[in-house]
Design an enzyme around this catalytic site. Structure first.
Site, short mmCIF file in Angstrom:
data_model
loop_
_atom_site.label_atom_id
_atom_site.label_comp_id
_atom_site.label_asym_id
_atom_site.label_seq_id
_atom_site.Cartn_x
_atom_site.Cartn_y
_atom_site.Cartn_z
N ARG A 1 47.83 38.28 48.60
CA ARG A 1 46.99 38.57 47.43
C ARG A 1 46.23 37.34 46.97
NH1 ARG A 1 49.55 43.54 44.77
NH2 ARG A 1 48.20 43.28 43.00
N TYR B 1 42.33 36.89 46.45
CA TYR B 1 41.79 37.50 45.23
C TYR B 1 42.22 36.69 44.00
CZ TYR B 1 40.75 41.24 41.83
OH TYR B 1 40.26 41.99 40.78
N GLU C 1 43.60 33.63 43.62
CA GLU C 1 43.16 32.23 43.53
C GLU C 1 41.63 32.14 43.46
OE1 GLU C 1 45.14 30.15 42.63
OE2 GLU C 1 46.96 29.97 43.83
N ARG D 1 44.27 52.28 45.40
CA ARG D 1 44.78 51.96 44.08
C ARG D 1 45.59 53.14 43.56
NH1 ARG D 1 40.19 48.49 40.93
NH2 ARG D 1 38.69 49.60 42.23
N PHE E 1 47.20 58.58 43.90
CA PHE E 1 48.07 59.68 43.43
C PHE E 1 47.26 60.96 43.20
CE2 PHE E 1 51.79 56.98 41.47
CZ PHE E 1 52.08 56.50 42.74
N GLY F 1 59.57 52.58 42.20
CA GLY F 1 58.67 53.13 41.17
C GLY F 1 58.99 52.62 39.77
N ASP G 1 54.04 42.16 44.99
CA ASP G 1 53.64 43.20 44.04
C ASP G 1 54.24 42.88 42.66
OD1 ASP G 1 52.54 46.25 44.54
OD2 ASP G 1 53.84 46.12 42.79
P1 NAD Z 1 34.54 47.88 42.98
O1 NAD Z 1 35.01 47.48 44.33
O2 NAD Z 1 34.27 49.33 42.74
O3 NAD Z 1 33.24 47.07 42.57
C1 NAD Z 1 32.91 45.81 43.08
C2 NAD Z 1 31.45 45.82 43.45
O4 NAD Z 1 31.08 44.52 43.95
C3 NAD Z 1 31.12 46.81 44.58
O5 NAD Z 1 30.00 47.56 44.24
C4 NAD Z 1 30.87 45.91 45.79
O6 NAD Z 1 30.01 46.48 46.73
C5 NAD Z 1 30.32 44.68 45.12
N1 NAD Z 1 30.48 43.45 45.91
C6 NAD Z 1 31.57 43.00 46.58
N2 NAD Z 1 31.32 41.83 47.17
C7 NAD Z 1 30.01 41.52 46.88
C8 NAD Z 1 29.16 40.45 47.20
N3 NAD Z 1 29.58 39.42 47.97
N4 NAD Z 1 27.89 40.48 46.74
C9 NAD Z 1 27.44 41.49 45.97
N5 NAD Z 1 28.20 42.55 45.64
C10 NAD Z 1 29.48 42.56 46.08
O7 NAD Z 1 35.62 47.33 41.94
P2 NAD Z 1 35.72 47.51 40.36
O8 NAD Z 1 37.05 48.09 40.09
O9 NAD Z 1 34.52 48.16 39.80
O10 NAD Z 1 35.76 45.98 39.91
C11 NAD Z 1 34.65 45.32 39.35
C12 NAD Z 1 35.08 43.93 38.90
O11 NAD Z 1 36.10 44.01 37.92
C13 NAD Z 1 35.62 43.07 40.05
O12 NAD Z 1 35.16 41.75 39.90
C14 NAD Z 1 37.11 43.13 39.84
O13 NAD Z 1 37.74 41.98 40.34
C15 NAD Z 1 37.21 43.25 38.33
N6 NAD Z 1 38.47 43.90 37.92
C16 NAD Z 1 38.66 45.23 38.12
C17 NAD Z 1 39.87 45.80 37.75
C18 NAD Z 1 40.16 47.27 37.91
O14 NAD Z 1 41.25 47.72 37.58
N7 NAD Z 1 39.26 48.08 38.38
C19 NAD Z 1 40.88 45.01 37.19
C20 NAD Z 1 40.65 43.64 37.04
C21 NAD Z 1 39.43 43.09 37.40
N1 UDP Z 2 51.31 51.87 44.15
C1 UDP Z 2 52.14 52.90 44.56
N2 UDP Z 2 51.62 53.85 45.39
C2 UDP Z 2 50.34 53.84 45.82
C3 UDP Z 2 49.48 52.78 45.39
C4 UDP Z 2 50.01 51.81 44.55
O1 UDP Z 2 53.32 52.97 44.18
O2 UDP Z 2 49.96 54.76 46.57
C5 UDP Z 2 51.86 50.85 43.23
C6 UDP Z 2 51.65 49.42 43.67
O3 UDP Z 2 52.70 49.00 44.53
C7 UDP Z 2 51.64 48.67 42.35
C8 UDP Z 2 51.03 49.68 41.37
O4 UDP Z 2 51.16 50.94 42.00
O5 UDP Z 2 52.96 48.41 41.94
C9 UDP Z 2 49.57 49.41 41.06
O6 UDP Z 2 48.87 49.24 42.27
P1 UDP Z 2 47.30 49.03 42.36
O7 UDP Z 2 46.99 48.64 43.76
O8 UDP Z 2 46.60 50.19 41.77
O9 UDP Z 2 47.00 47.82 41.37
P2 UDP Z 2 47.61 46.35 41.21
O10 UDP Z 2 48.86 46.20 42.04
O11 UDP Z 2 46.53 45.47 41.64
O12 UDP Z 2 47.92 46.31 39.77
#
Ligand code: NAD
Ligand code: UDP
Ligand code: UDP
Length: 320
Positions: free
Chosen positions: A148, A151, A153, A192, A197, A213, A279
């Site tokens: 991980r 992402y 770092e 995710r 789910f 879980g 995780d």
């Molecule tokens: P996502 O993958 O749907 O969106 C990321 C977007 O960035 C995509 O459209 C992808 O094509 C684009 N992208 C990737 N690498 C690129 C590059 N080198 N140049 C230009 N575009 C690029 O993910 P998301 O869930 O919408 O996340 C958006 C942001 O929010 C990310 O930076 C993510 O790290 C952050 N974030 C999301 C969550 C979450 O739960 N969804 C949680 C924490 C942080």
């Molecule tokens: N997870 C799970 N089953 C799945 C996908 C994820 O049990 O099919 C668990 C995963 O191991 C983690 C939590 O759900 O404990 C959230 O995972 P996700 O990848 O959505 O986000 P993150 O781990 O980045 O918070």
């Protein structure tokens, strides 16, 4: 986007064709902004923003943020980065480059045009946290060499760059630490937990719970998150963050699985699978700082309501 005499704010959203980015573009257009969406479509999709194309205040540019970008804007939301483990582990070197080179380029752009810039950071900067709930002052517990790390770092280094550009060049920065967010337009195959789910339940396939879980997460509906991002951008220059954004209601993953089965009316059963490495065992944001600085912001969508909307979206996708 060219310079012109208009009162509209010109806003760049990198990663604007992704899950959160597409909702943000929509919201900014509704707020009367000129929106430039820059995306390389690695995990994003044109379908996510197809309904915005044709709006005279929306512009789409295929662009990879690891390369320089020369445009004239007033505000930058830097969201470009794959966010789901299977996506960011697909090409981990590229993931780090996207976070680090992407941040440098967007900060360089912000410096040149004197734009305000917001970084989509993540709760992953806390790693597998030893402090619960997580507060912004906690420095985290991150493995620098694990699967991980590209992402975690990468995002930590991006935060460092934001604060160094702020201290060294006086940039107006906003760092948002986003916790697990869900809603329509999540990628159906991103692995995710919420999307997995729901898709499994709708197909009648086993619900894959990793580990026993008992690990926890706190899920924020995308509209609540986008509202917080917009409010954060609007704060005074003294507000730099980092600020936690998320919903503090905490659920076990097994509890989420049961809720999805119940809400979809699925016959799927729960199947336990091995826990992926590194995780995090528990995660819940302390959002006191966000409550204080974001003008009364509070997540208002309960998981039950947000899940219903997300399930409808995935049902529509299967039908479409
Ligand atoms: P996502 O993958 O749907 O969106 C990321 C977007 O960035 C995509 O459209 C992808 O094509 C684009 N992208 C990737 N690498 C690129 C590059 N080198 N140049 C230009 N575009 C690029 O993910 P998301 O869930 O919408 O996340 C958006 C942001 O929010 C990310 O930076 C993510 O790290 C952050 N974030 C999301 C969550 C979450 O739960 N969804 C949680 C924490 C942080
Ligand atoms: N997870 C799970 N089953 C799945 C996908 C994820 O049990 O099919 C668990 C995963 O191991 C983690 C939590 O759900 O404990 C959230 O995972 P996700 O990848 O959505 O986000 P993150 O781990 O980045 O918070
Ligand atoms: N940059 C960009 N758009 C701009 C200005 C800069 O993409 O409008 C990029 C450029 O690639 C540069 C990086 O941002 O390498 C950092 O810019 P900065 O001015 O901080 O540093 P330098 O140009 O000295 O490397």
């Amino acid at each position: 986007m060219t310079r012109k005499y208009s009162s509209r704010r010109r806003v760049l959203v990198t990663g604007g064709a992704g899950f959160i980015g597409s909702h943000l573009c929509e919201r900014l257009l509704a707020d009367g902004c000129d929106v430039l969406c820059a995306d390389n479509f690695f995990t994003g999709a044109k379908d996510n923003i197809a309904h915005l194309v044709g709006n005279p205040h929306f512009e789409l540019q295929r662009h990879d943020v690891t390369f320089p970008l020369y445009v004239e804007v007033d505000e930058i939301y830097n969201l470009a980065c794959p966010a789901a483990p299977i996506h960011y582990q697909f090409d981990p070197v590229q993931t780090t480059k996207t976070s680090v080179h992407g941040a440098i380029n967007m900060l360089g752009l912000a410096k040149r045009v004197k734009a305000k810039i917001l970084q989509a950071s993540t709760s992953e900067v806390y790693g597998d946290p030893e402090v619960h709930p997580q507060v912004e002052s906690y420095w985290g517990h991150v493995n620098p060499i694990g699967v991980r790390s590209c992402y975690d770092e990468g995002k930590r280094c991006a935060e460092t760059l934001f604060f160094d550009y702020h201290r060294q060049h006086g940039l107006r920065i906003k760092v948002a630490r986003i916790f697990n967010t869900y809603g329509p337009r999540m990628h159906p195959n991103d692995g995710r937990v919420v999307s997995n789910f729901i898709v499994q339940a709708l197909r009648g396939e086993p619900i894959t719970v990793y580990g026993d879980g008992s690990q926890t997460r706190s899920f924020c509906y995308v509209d609540d998150l986008v509202d917080a991002l917009v409010r954060l951008m609007a704060t005074g220059d003294e507000v730099t963050g980092p600020v936690n954004l998320g919903n503090p209601r905490e659920f076990t993953i097994r509890g989420l699985a049961e809720m999805v089965v119940e809400r979809t009316g699925s016959k799927s059963r729960i199947e336990l699978r091995p826990l992926p490495s590194d995780d995090p065992k528990q995660r819940r944001p302390d959002i006191s700082l966000a409550r204080k600085t974001l003008g009364g912001w509070e997540p208002t969508t309960p998981l039950e309501a947000g899940l219903a909307r997300t399930i409808d979206y995935f049902r529509g996708m299967r039908a479409g």
